[in-house]
Scaffold this motif. Structure first.
Motif, mmCIF file in Angstrom:
data_model
loop_
_atom_site.group_PDB
_atom_site.id
_atom_site.type_symbol
_atom_site.label_atom_id
_atom_site.label_comp_id
_atom_site.label_asym_id
_atom_site.label_seq_id
_atom_site.Cartn_x
_atom_site.Cartn_y
_atom_site.Cartn_z
ATOM 1 N N THR A 176 0.833 -1.211 0.000
ATOM 2 C CA THR A 176 0.000 0.000 0.000
ATOM 3 C C THR A 176 0.863 1.254 0.000
ATOM 4 O O THR A 176 0.612 2.208 -0.743
ATOM 5 C CB THR A 176 -0.932 0.008 1.224
ATOM 6 O OG1 THR A 176 -1.778 -1.154 1.168
ATOM 7 C CG2 THR A 176 -1.794 1.253 1.248
ATOM 8 N N VAL A 177 1.900 1.253 0.836
ATOM 9 C CA VAL A 177 2.797 2.415 0.908
ATOM 10 C C VAL A 177 3.495 2.642 -0.436
ATOM 11 O O VAL A 177 3.564 3.775 -0.943
ATOM 12 C CB VAL A 177 3.830 2.220 2.032
ATOM 13 C CG1 VAL A 177 4.883 3.320 1.985
ATOM 14 C CG2 VAL A 177 3.147 2.210 3.391
ATOM 15 N N ARG A 180 1.090 3.974 -3.145
ATOM 16 C CA ARG A 180 0.799 5.404 -2.967
ATOM 17 C C ARG A 180 2.005 6.260 -3.376
ATOM 18 O O ARG A 180 1.850 7.301 -4.003
ATOM 19 C CB ARG A 180 0.424 5.680 -1.518
ATOM 20 C CG ARG A 180 -0.952 5.119 -1.129
ATOM 21 C CD ARG A 180 -1.215 5.310 0.352
ATOM 22 N NE ARG A 180 -2.547 4.820 0.718
ATOM 23 C CZ ARG A 180 -2.983 4.727 1.972
ATOM 24 N NH1 ARG A 180 -2.194 5.083 2.974
ATOM 25 N NH2 ARG A 180 -4.205 4.286 2.205
ATOM 26 N N TYR A 181 3.199 5.800 -3.010
ATOM 27 C CA TYR A 181 4.416 6.528 -3.372
ATOM 28 C C TYR A 181 4.560 6.608 -4.887
ATOM 29 O O TYR A 181 4.889 7.664 -5.453
ATOM 30 C CB TYR A 181 5.627 5.820 -2.756
ATOM 31 C CG TYR A 181 6.958 6.404 -3.151
ATOM 32 C CD1 TYR A 181 7.313 7.706 -2.794
ATOM 33 C CD2 TYR A 181 7.885 5.642 -3.867
ATOM 34 C CE1 TYR A 181 8.543 8.235 -3.156
ATOM 35 C CE2 TYR A 181 9.109 6.158 -4.234
ATOM 36 C CZ TYR A 181 9.438 7.455 -3.873
ATOM 37 O OH TYR A 181 10.657 7.978 -4.242
ATOM 38 N N ARG A 183 2.110 6.282 -7.134
ATOM 39 C CA ARG A 183 1.011 7.019 -7.760
ATOM 40 C C ARG A 183 1.115 8.526 -7.534
ATOM 41 O O ARG A 183 0.889 9.312 -8.453
ATOM 42 C CB ARG A 183 -0.318 6.492 -7.220
ATOM 43 C CG ARG A 183 -1.534 7.211 -7.799
ATOM 44 C CD ARG A 183 -2.815 6.601 -7.279
ATOM 45 N NE ARG A 183 -3.981 7.271 -7.854
ATOM 46 C CZ ARG A 183 -5.235 6.968 -7.561
ATOM 47 N NH1 ARG A 183 -5.496 5.976 -6.698
ATOM 48 N NH2 ARG A 183 -6.247 7.619 -8.108
ATOM 49 N N TRP A 184 1.450 8.922 -6.300
ATOM 50 C CA TRP A 184 1.367 10.343 -5.953
ATOM 51 C C TRP A 184 2.700 11.089 -6.038
ATOM 52 O O TRP A 184 2.712 12.317 -5.981
ATOM 53 C CB TRP A 184 0.778 10.507 -4.553
ATOM 54 C CG TRP A 184 -0.608 9.943 -4.456
ATOM 55 C CD1 TRP A 184 -1.003 8.851 -3.739
ATOM 56 C CD2 TRP A 184 -1.773 10.433 -5.121
ATOM 57 N NE1 TRP A 184 -2.333 8.614 -3.913
ATOM 58 C CE2 TRP A 184 -2.852 9.576 -4.753
ATOM 59 C CE3 TRP A 184 -2.029 11.491 -5.998
ATOM 60 C CZ2 TRP A 184 -4.147 9.764 -5.223
ATOM 61 C CZ3 TRP A 184 -3.319 11.672 -6.468
ATOM 62 C CH2 TRP A 184 -4.359 10.815 -6.083
#
Length: 211
Positions: A176-177, A180-181, A183-184
Motif C-alpha cells: 500500500t505504501v 501510494r508513493y 502514484r502520488w
C-alpha cells in the motif's frame, strides 16, 4: 568462404555450354562453369534462377519470402489479415538475408505465435512478456505498420515497472505504501518530465530505482 563467394558472385558465359553461370575457373579458351568442370556446386536458386549465395537451398530473396509466408500463416494456412500490414513492412527489408534470419529468431517466433492466435496482438500481451530486445523491436514494428496504436513507450514501460515491483511485495502494508508513493510522487514526476522534454530510458530507470 571468400574464395567460394568469389565464384558465386562472378558470372560470365561459359565457353563450353554458353550459359551465363558462375565462373568456377578461367581456362585458356575462357571461363568455365562448375557444371562443365564436373563440380557439384550449388549457386543457382531453383525458384528464380538467380545466382549467388544460397540460404537453405534458395537465394536469400526467395527464402525470405517463403519464411514470410510460413511465419504469418494463420490456422487456415493463409496470411493473418490482422498482421498483413506488418508483413508488408518486412517485405521492404533491403537485406533479404537478414530478414530470413530475423524470422527464424525470437522476433519471428513471436510473430508466429500472434499469427496462430497463441499470443494476442496487443500492447498488453507484449507487456506481459519479459521485455527483451526482440519484444521491444517487434512492438516498434507493429506500431510502424499501424497494427498497434502508438503510445508514450517509456511512460508505459514505467507503469509496467511499478506493477512488476508491486507484484513482488507480499506484505499488504508495504504494498500500500509503495503503491501510494508510485502514484502520488513518481508518476507525477514522470508526467512532468514527459511534458518538458520527453521521458527517456535513463530517466525512467532513475525513477524505477527510486521505487
Amino acid at each position: 568462404m571468400p574464395c567460394v563467394d568469389e565464384v558465386r558472385f562472378t558470372h560470365a558465359d561459359c565457353h563450353r555450354c554458353g550459359r551465363l553461370a558462375a565462373v568456377f575457373r578461367q581456362e585458356d579458351a575462357g571461363p568455365i562453369c562448375p557444371e562443365c568442370a564436373g563440380v557439384n556446386f550449388a549457386y543457382r536458386c531453383p525458384t528464380c534462377s538467380a545466382m549467388g549465395r544460397l540460404l537453405h537451398g534458395q537465394c536469400p530473396r526467395c527464402r525470405a519470402l517463403q519464411e514470410l509466408d510460413e511465419t504469418f500463416a494463420g490456422p487456415d494456412g493463409k496470411r493473418s489479415p490482422q498482421l498483413a500490414p506488418l508483413a508488408e513492412v518486412l517485405e521492404q527489408y533491403e537485406q533479404p538475408y537478414s530478414l530470413a534470419l530475423y524470422l527464424r529468431r525470437p522476433g519471428g517466433q513471436l510473430i508466429r505465435a500472434m499469427a496462430s492466435g497463441d499470443l494476442e496482438c496487443s500492447h498488453e500481451a507484449l507487456d506481459a512478456l519479459r521485455q527483451t530486445a526482440s519484444v521491444q523491436h517487434l512492438r516498434a514494428l507493429l506500431v510502424l505498420a499501424e497494427v498497434l496504436e502508438p503510445r508514450e513507450e517509456q511512460l508505459a514501460q514505467f507503469k509496467r515497472d511499478i506493477k512488476v515491483c508491486l507484484d513482488g511485495v507480499t506484505d499488504p502494508h508495504d504494498k500500500t505504501v509503495l503503491a501510494r508513493y508510485a502514484r502520488w510522487h513518481l508518476m507525477p514526476l514522470a508526467h512532468h518530465r514527459l511534458e518538458r522534454s520527453g521521458l527517456n530510458r535513463f530517466q525512467r530507470e532513475h525513477l524505477r530505482r527510486k521505487l
